[in-house]
Design a protein around this motif. Structure first.
Motif, mmCIF file in Angstrom:
data_model
loop_
_atom_site.group_PDB
_atom_site.id
_atom_site.type_symbol
_atom_site.label_atom_id
_atom_site.label_comp_id
_atom_site.label_asym_id
_atom_site.label_seq_id
_atom_site.Cartn_x
_atom_site.Cartn_y
_atom_site.Cartn_z
ATOM 1 N N LEU A 113 -0.139 9.287 -2.945
ATOM 2 C CA LEU A 113 -1.029 9.976 -3.884
ATOM 3 C C LEU A 113 -2.212 10.636 -3.177
ATOM 4 O O LEU A 113 -3.093 11.204 -3.829
ATOM 5 C CB LEU A 113 -1.564 8.995 -4.934
ATOM 6 N N ALA A 114 -2.218 10.577 -1.858
ATOM 7 C CA ALA A 114 -3.381 11.088 -1.131
ATOM 8 C C ALA A 114 -3.451 12.614 -1.147
ATOM 9 O O ALA A 114 -4.541 13.194 -1.211
ATOM 10 C CB ALA A 114 -3.357 10.564 0.309
ATOM 11 N N PHE A 157 -6.993 10.082 -11.983
ATOM 12 C CA PHE A 157 -5.971 9.067 -11.769
ATOM 13 C C PHE A 157 -5.698 8.393 -13.109
ATOM 14 O O PHE A 157 -6.627 8.142 -13.880
ATOM 15 C CB PHE A 157 -6.403 8.046 -10.709
ATOM 16 N N ALA A 207 0.847 -1.190 0.000
ATOM 17 C CA ALA A 207 0.000 0.000 0.000
ATOM 18 C C ALA A 207 0.886 1.245 0.000
ATOM 19 O O ALA A 207 2.076 1.178 0.338
ATOM 20 C CB ALA A 207 -0.915 -0.004 1.219
ATOM 21 N N TYR A 208 0.292 2.395 -0.385
ATOM 22 C CA TYR A 208 1.076 3.623 -0.537
ATOM 23 C C TYR A 208 0.136 4.811 -0.350
ATOM 24 O O TYR A 208 -0.968 4.829 -0.909
ATOM 25 C CB TYR A 208 1.692 3.635 -1.934
ATOM 26 N N SER A 209 0.577 5.772 0.427
ATOM 27 C CA SER A 209 -0.255 6.953 0.677
ATOM 28 C C SER A 209 0.249 8.182 -0.071
ATOM 29 O O SER A 209 -0.290 9.279 0.100
ATOM 30 C CB SER A 209 -0.307 7.256 2.174
ATOM 31 N N PRO A 213 3.580 10.445 -9.443
ATOM 32 C CA PRO A 213 3.592 9.042 -9.861
ATOM 33 C C PRO A 213 3.706 8.061 -8.691
ATOM 34 O O PRO A 213 4.281 8.376 -7.649
ATOM 35 C CB PRO A 213 4.848 8.940 -10.728
ATOM 36 N N ALA A 214 3.159 6.873 -8.906
ATOM 37 C CA ALA A 214 3.434 5.718 -8.027
ATOM 38 C C ALA A 214 3.935 4.616 -8.941
ATOM 39 O O ALA A 214 3.257 3.624 -9.169
ATOM 40 C CB ALA A 214 2.188 5.311 -7.258
#
Lengths: 211, 211, 211, 211, 211, 211
Positions: C56-57, C162, C52-54, C72-73
């Motif tokens: 882009l929040a 997105f 998981a990754y935050s 970017p992710a």
């Protein structure tokens, strides 16, 4: 193993090696059928003619705006490459000729210089670094997939190169044509490229774009 | 390069750039033809309409057994993704809503939370380890190809997410439906899952399975 | 099957299911090791945090030359996508904001509008056809691999989208940066794009290019 | 061609065939190095021993909860398959033995029965259709990638099969183990599978799960 | 979740799970349509019969020149493997039987010995190294894609093996047949193999070649 | 857009375009590290030199047994092709020169004649059909992956060709070398090829084989 035994059992051979008759070694394109994401459906009947092509033997006509000609042997011209994941094109560059800035959306490129002197470069997306080389006869250079690149004649006489691609149809998107040779509104080109509208209108005029 | 020269040689340009007319940049699905392992054959004529889709704009109806709705834009719904190796779906989760345990046989998944709070998890085959996270607006999570995973609304109000897939048709196999919503004999389900027959019959009744 | 039998034979289970301990379901990137053509080597030990990754929040800062931000992710930011063939980015577009003309060398793109109104387009290499659509909340649009495309805010307020990619690192080559934000000599840019030298020099000045 | 000429020019041969020394025909896994998305790095030095394996010669122990044993020759057990895109496993099924419902996230499976009678089935995600067949010695059956499937001994004596996979490590996710043999909370299992909590707790007890 | 709620909302379920009806889990070959580079187009309607095959159950006839028989289950014989990237064949080797030197242009091979003793080998292109192993019942061996290899019965009685391939149609090119069982002129065979013309003519006679 | 605005906001640009610094456009091989199935790990620091190569500029020495020379630019010689899926080699054929019968296990080949007259052919596995063509300057021919093929000089003077491959390392297995230039026992060669032992021993003598 005796020759006699060989001869006697010959009749039994075809039945044993049943897989022989069913192999699909290649898939020459049937261009009359709709393509699929993996290429065209396969032609039923092929000959040696399907695997060779003479369309790159003659020099392209370089008496044009770019002083150069690109003659492709992609799947549409050379159906024998269908499904094989490679193709080729011939580059003729008159004195001063240029293959304008372009990219191939679907394959990397490998250039070999046959005649003359060609300067080539590509632009990486990392810090927009430029990789530039002047190449002479026999030199090769690789252009990674999808990156902007160009070639131009930096010698005195004409130049010739062949470029191979890791795709049966690598595509070809020439930046100037994408910007100025269609109906994309001048305002949009300006907004998305930072170019002045006067510059855009001028090149639309030259290259045949509208709006 | 003089403008005059440009204008004069314009007529020669089309012939030189012969590859331009033959490129296949995309392959919008012709759903009326049989699919192939690489996707559907390509439509002959396309417009901008083929590359956009409004079918995910409206919320799915969550008044159902799972309190949730999955609205896909796979190749069958959105033929523009054919051959491009990606697709998307909309997840609407009412309060208490659940996307039941499922897997996608043919693609990994990337979820982004747009609204609400979603708890999601997947189960690895290594020691059956569970990877579980509670995600809020803007968080993303990835679910590796083929592994069992689930999502549920762990907030108070409704939740919304978009899930992308690395395949034009990732497939969707919901475990409970695979077990209880078909004619697989109860005895076989018991034998292959360790579940009690009473439990199986009960859920077959609920989900519409027979035998 | 009796419960007793189940319990008795439990000790024998681990030995039987020997393959369980050896499966590689995923390959979270170890960014400290050199990448390979298929991605980064796999991290030895992972937790749910790796998937998981935050990042882009939070909205990107759009107070800049383009009135927009791309967050970017890709594998470098979100190592969990390594080897999975997909990634994502967040697009924030202030009023009047523009994502300038660009291409992704290594992956197709799928955009979903979350807020506002976005006009997007891509340019095919076939006759340089432009495919242009104005999209509102919930609409999606696909951009085939390697082709030039752009997005801009065509509404009044801010816009958010997105964009997913069919690659763990699709690359990003912004045409204006490739032309004007490096040391590619003005003469070469002119020769390969038909642009006037004055225009080139002006934009090199703005974007930080030299030569 | 004269033999003399052949002999005389032999010394020149090595220089001519320079490419011979550089080919990488295979890539036996070096399991001591970190894996990559395409497999393990290649061992430097190999022998014929690296390409053969005797680990499937002995029958697996079927005195266990499932009356069956799966003995894999994936990359971790048989490093010779690294990079080759296929692997194999041995299935031993005692009388009444069952390979419980499972899927392989990363590869299709092809089963051949060597001894006994095996009933096998897979569940499609289209309408949850079940494809079920009883197979005898010499019969083969294919299980498409990622779909739930199972095999059980439907004969009187023991049964033996070999299963090949289109991946060097297809993975193996047994549904019952994924649900009941870890610390996924009972409440979550219930919520995502519709199973009763009592049933879940019972099977967690049997299979060693907690929570 | 209450059972009542479940039952009441059942009618709403089909609409919610709309993706269920559209998944393409497999692509059984329709051999009446032209193949594509990715395989045959998919059959519209399938049953369990399409995924199983009994054609390998009977021993091949080994009363022939090689004392052996290869019985394939490639896509042409077993359309269920279409698009799945794997296939299988049965090898029967009478006493003294040999599968002559051959290669598979499109896939690696994995052999498992079921009966008897088989000696197998492949030749690497690196220094033409030979990797040779004698295998007994239950042993496996892998043959990397495209390399020349062979198998022969090195025991006393008959031998049986199954060979899997990482392709739905790996192809099969037997070196002796390619050289001597066609109309390739004797002079050309000599020129490209160093073999004596007398030897070539003799084997053309045995195997049915001309010229 | 005003130039002033552009200039003022320049300082904000770097932060916005954060993805720019992380793209991996290419992967030049670091030959000092172990290869992986997808190629070599990537070099950390590259220059334009890494993408060009002069090793094919000089003619190969054709004073040898085959009157020909193959000079490859595969990954080992030209690390710039690593990960790009294509490579190239130079073929020099003296008068009477021959590239003996061979195959490339891992890639199709595309030949372009630069000088002289070359006759080339490949042998399909379907009925061992021979596809034979005599090519002159500018002609191209394709050789599908893994099939046996050959080229020889059928003109009077020397001949030159470049051959591209759809792989960074296509491999090269010369049939005569595989048979006669190693320690494969004469008896085994005879058994698997039908050749006479005398013939085999003679060629082992010529090519340096033993046993």
């Amino acid at each position: 193993m005796k020759l006699q035994h060989l001869l006697l059992s010959l009749l039994l051979l075809a039945a044993a090696a049943t897989s022989e008759a069913l192999v699909q070694d290649f898939c020459v394109a049937d261009l009359t059928l709709p393509a699929t994401p993996s290429g065209y459906p396969c032609k039923k009947s092929v000959t040696a003619m399907d695997f060779a092509y003479s369309g790159l033997a003659a020099a392209g006509n370089t008496t044009n705006i770019i002083g150069a000609a690109v003659t492709p042997a992609f799947d549409a011209q050379f159906p024998g490459v269908n499904g094989l994941g490679l193709s080729i094109a011939r580059l003729d560059l008159g004195p001063g000729g240029v293959i304008p800035l372009h990219s191939h959306p679907a394959g990397s490129e490998l250039l070999v210089v046959i005649q003359g002197t060609i300067t080539a470069g590509f632009i990486s997306s990392f810090a927009n670094t430029v990789y530039l080389k002047t190449l002479i006869k026999g030199d090769i250079m690789v252009f990674p997939q999808g990156l902007l690149h160009f070639q131009f004649n930096s010698g005195k006489g004409p130049a010739l190169a062949f470029v191979s691609f890791g795709a049966q149809n690598p595509g070809l998107q020439i930046t100037a044509f994408a910007l100025f040779k269609n109906d994309l509104p001048t305002e949009l080109v300006a907004k998305t490229t930072f170019l002045d509208e006067a510059q855009i209108k001028k090149l639309k005029g030259v290259l045949g774009g509208t709006n």
